[in-house]
Write an enzyme that holds these catalytic residues in place. Sequence first.
Site, PDB file in Angstrom:
ATOM      1  N   ILE A  98       0.823  -1.203   0.000  1.00 25.37           N
ATOM      2  CA  ILE A  98       0.000   0.000   0.000  1.00 25.37           C
ATOM      3  C   ILE A  98       0.859   1.255   0.000  1.00 25.37           C
ATOM      4  CG2 ILE A  98      -1.728   1.307   1.311  1.00 25.37           C
ATOM      5  CD1 ILE A  98      -2.569  -1.450   2.506  1.00 25.37           C
ATOM      6  N   CYS A  99       0.478   2.218  -0.809  1.00 23.61           N
ATOM      7  CA  CYS A  99       1.125   3.525  -0.815  1.00 23.61           C
ATOM      8  C   CYS A  99       0.164   4.533  -0.175  1.00 23.61           C
ATOM      9  CB  CYS A  99       1.479   3.956  -2.238  1.00 23.61           C
ATOM     10  SG  CYS A  99       2.265   5.584  -2.321  1.00 23.61           S
TER      11      CYS A  99
END
Length: 222
Positions: A152-153
């Site tokens: 996840i960013c």
Amino acid sequence: MLTLASKLKRDDGVRGPRTSSPASDSTRRVSVRDKLLVKEVAELEANLPCTCKVNFPDPNKLHYFQLTVIPDEGYYQGGKFQFEIEVPDAYNMVVRISLVAACLSPLPLSPCTSKKSLSPVDHPFREVQAAPPKVKCLTRIWHPNITEMGEICLSLLREHSIDGTGWAPTRTLKDVVWGLNSLFTDLLNFDDPLNIEAAEHHLRDKEDFRNKVEDYIKRYAR
């Protein structure tokens, strides 16, 4: 959750003098974290977005829980996306390290290069920031900011952020959940992607991108 809160209260009542040891220091750190989480989980449940659900497999282990996000608008509307969130022992604990020790350490804890550059009066310590929660998406998804492997960013989960939007001890589990929920709406970012292929797909053909998102929802997010 009440079980853990009661246990912590009971432990405080029976705790007596003890000598310091690596094992006891570790236990104390976990205890501090768990006491903090009792308050944060209560705050989280009182302010949970209507599109989110949380589940604690073990109510005595608030440092591990699962989040389900069910977007009600946008590309991902109708899908059910599962996340697992694990809070490390060092969560929201700021450690102060002597710059003298930092310079003698093999770890790059300080930019100083010699003893002469140290000023005990002006710069006696450096703060090492607390660790953010570890988050992984368990649902396969076609998303510019989430890889198909679940990475996840999200800027607030970064330990070090140039723009100052990364993790800080003032952030809480509520911020994490609201941030993950916003990845499907306000924080959906095609300009700074983690999944570059998904972002380029959207740029190239928005309708085909939507079709692939819907296909992934039917296959993995029901």
